[in-house]
Design an enzyme around this catalytic site. Structure first.
Site, PDB file in Angstrom:
ATOM      1  N   ASN A   9      -9.077 102.675  40.343  1.00  0.00           N
ATOM      2  CA  ASN A   9     -10.093 103.682  40.672  1.00  0.00           C
ATOM      3  C   ASN A   9      -9.652 105.006  40.056  1.00  0.00           C
ATOM      4  OD1 ASN A   9     -11.871 105.486  41.829  1.00  0.00           O
ATOM      5  ND2 ASN A   9     -11.001 105.343  43.894  1.00  0.00           N
ATOM      6  N   LYS A  11     -11.230 107.765  39.882  1.00  0.00           N
ATOM      7  CA  LYS A  11     -11.789 108.960  40.553  1.00  0.00           C
ATOM      8  C   LYS A  11     -12.359 109.937  39.513  1.00  0.00           C
ATOM      9  CE  LYS A  11      -8.432 108.184  44.150  1.00  0.00           C
ATOM     10  NZ  LYS A  11      -7.894 108.625  45.422  1.00  0.00           N
ATOM     11  N   HIS A  96     -15.796 104.380  49.731  1.00  0.00           N
ATOM     12  CA  HIS A  96     -14.449 104.949  49.605  1.00  0.00           C
ATOM     13  C   HIS A  96     -14.324 106.100  50.616  1.00  0.00           C
ATOM     14  CE1 HIS A  96     -10.964 107.016  48.005  1.00  0.00           C
ATOM     15  NE2 HIS A  96     -10.670 105.908  47.372  1.00  0.00           N
ATOM     16  N   GLU A  98     -13.099 108.936  50.416  1.00  0.00           N
ATOM     17  CA  GLU A  98     -13.439 110.267  49.887  1.00  0.00           C
ATOM     18  C   GLU A  98     -14.950 110.467  49.907  1.00  0.00           C
ATOM     19  OE1 GLU A  98     -11.238 109.899  46.228  1.00  0.00           O
ATOM     20  OE2 GLU A  98      -9.378 109.938  47.372  1.00  0.00           O
ATOM     21  N   GLU A 168      -8.087 100.334  53.066  1.00  0.00           N
ATOM     22  CA  GLU A 168      -7.429 101.554  52.583  1.00  0.00           C
ATOM     23  C   GLU A 168      -7.195 102.500  53.751  1.00  0.00           C
ATOM     24  OE1 GLU A 168      -8.062 102.146  48.148  1.00  0.00           O
ATOM     25  OE2 GLU A 168      -9.746 103.113  49.118  1.00  0.00           O
ATOM     26  N   GLY A 174      -3.483 108.652  48.193  1.00  0.00           N
ATOM     27  CA  GLY A 174      -3.060 109.836  47.437  1.00  0.00           C
ATOM     28  C   GLY A 174      -1.943 110.620  48.110  1.00  0.00           C
ATOM     29  N   SER A 214      -1.668 104.546  47.867  1.00  0.00           N
ATOM     30  CA  SER A 214      -0.368 104.836  47.237  1.00  0.00           C
ATOM     31  C   SER A 214       0.358 103.576  46.775  1.00  0.00           C
ATOM     32  CB  SER A 214       0.514 105.657  48.184  1.00  0.00           C
ATOM     33  OG  SER A 214      -0.102 106.907  48.446  1.00  0.00           O
TER      34      SER A 214
END
Ligand code: PEP
Length: 258
Positions: A9, A11, A96, A98, A168, A174, A214
């Site tokens: 991904n 991003k 996701h 985010e 996730e 991240g 991560s």
């Protein structure tokens, strides 16, 4: 024995030229590998068609990072499932964390996206996972069950066969803080069990449940070796060709050692 899936991904990173350079470097790396792992690369929208062109000569497929929950029409700035399909996309990340956080995406919106993607023969990579506070208060299973039920359990068993789930934990995305293999295995087994209860044992076994948060070349082998971890969704580490190839190598090592 199922294959593994390793999905990158990207991003909101890379210019067009940088994206092309990275794709070519990954494609070259994959050329040298007798590959059993399914590799998916999810670049930003403007690079999808170019990525699909590069993929034709390589061993990866292309995914999008998002899609509209509407089919077509007066939705300025939105991108539909039919559009990404026509650009050569076979997978699409949905939900996701985010996007759930910054795009105000509700479970109902995500459930609509999944159906629109399936209509276009695009496989949703459906993301679920708890926030740090939810894990600290012991609510992680309740949260994940709720996301799974509201986002996916409206599907028929035939449709569910075309879903990839990405667990996730938000606190691991991240942050450099990875779930331990025990934490990942525990949650993946929990998710598989919910699928078994809702559908059946075969569907539960066949569903790919990949881990994200991560994941790097340093921890991929340990994570992918867990019984219910069918691969990884990789953010930051997918932006470096060598690192990404090493993660794919970890998936290959798991497959070859079984
Ligand atoms: C992600 O964004 O899906 C992700 C897992 O990111 P990172 O690997 O950077 O934690």
């Amino acid at each position: 024995m199922k294959n593994k899936i390793v999905a990158g991904n990207w991003k909101m990173n890379k210019t067009f030229d940088e994206a092309e350079e990275l794709l070519v470097a990954i494609a070259e790396g994959l050329d040298d590998m007798p590959l059993e792992t399914d590799v998916i690369i999810c670049p930003p929208f403007p690079y999808l068609e170019m990525a699909a062109d590069v993929s034709e000569e390589s061993n990866f497929t292309v995914g999008a990072q998002n899609v509209s929950h509407e089919k077509a029409g007066a939705y300025t700035g939105e991108v539909s499932a039919a559009m990404i399909k026509s650009a050569g996309v076979d997978f699409c990340i949905v939900g996701h964390s985010e996007r759930r956080a910054y795009g105000c995406e509700t479970d109902e919106i995500l459930a609509k996206k999944v159906l629109l993607l399936l209509e276009e023969d695009i496989i949703p990579i459906f993301c679920i996972g708890e926030q740090l506070a939810e894990r600290e208060s012991g609510d992680q299973f309740k949260v994940v069950e709720n996301q799974l039920t509201k986002g996916l359990f409206h599907l028929s068993v035939e449709n569910f066969e075309h879903i990839v789930i990405a667990y996730e934990p938000v606190w691991a995305i991240g942050t450099g803080k990875t779930a331990t293999p025990q934490q990942a295995q525990e949650m993946h087994a929990f998710i598989r069990n919910l699928i078994e209860k809702k559908y059946d044992t075969e569907t539960a076994y066949n569903t790919y449940i990949i881990y994200g948060g991560s994941c790097s070349s340093k921890n991929a082998l340990e994570l992918f070796s867990c019984q219910d971890v069918d691969g990884g969704l990789i953010g930051g580490a997918s932006l470096d060709a060598e690192e990404f190839i090493e993660i794919i190598n970890a998936a290959e090592t798991c497959l070859n050692s079984n």
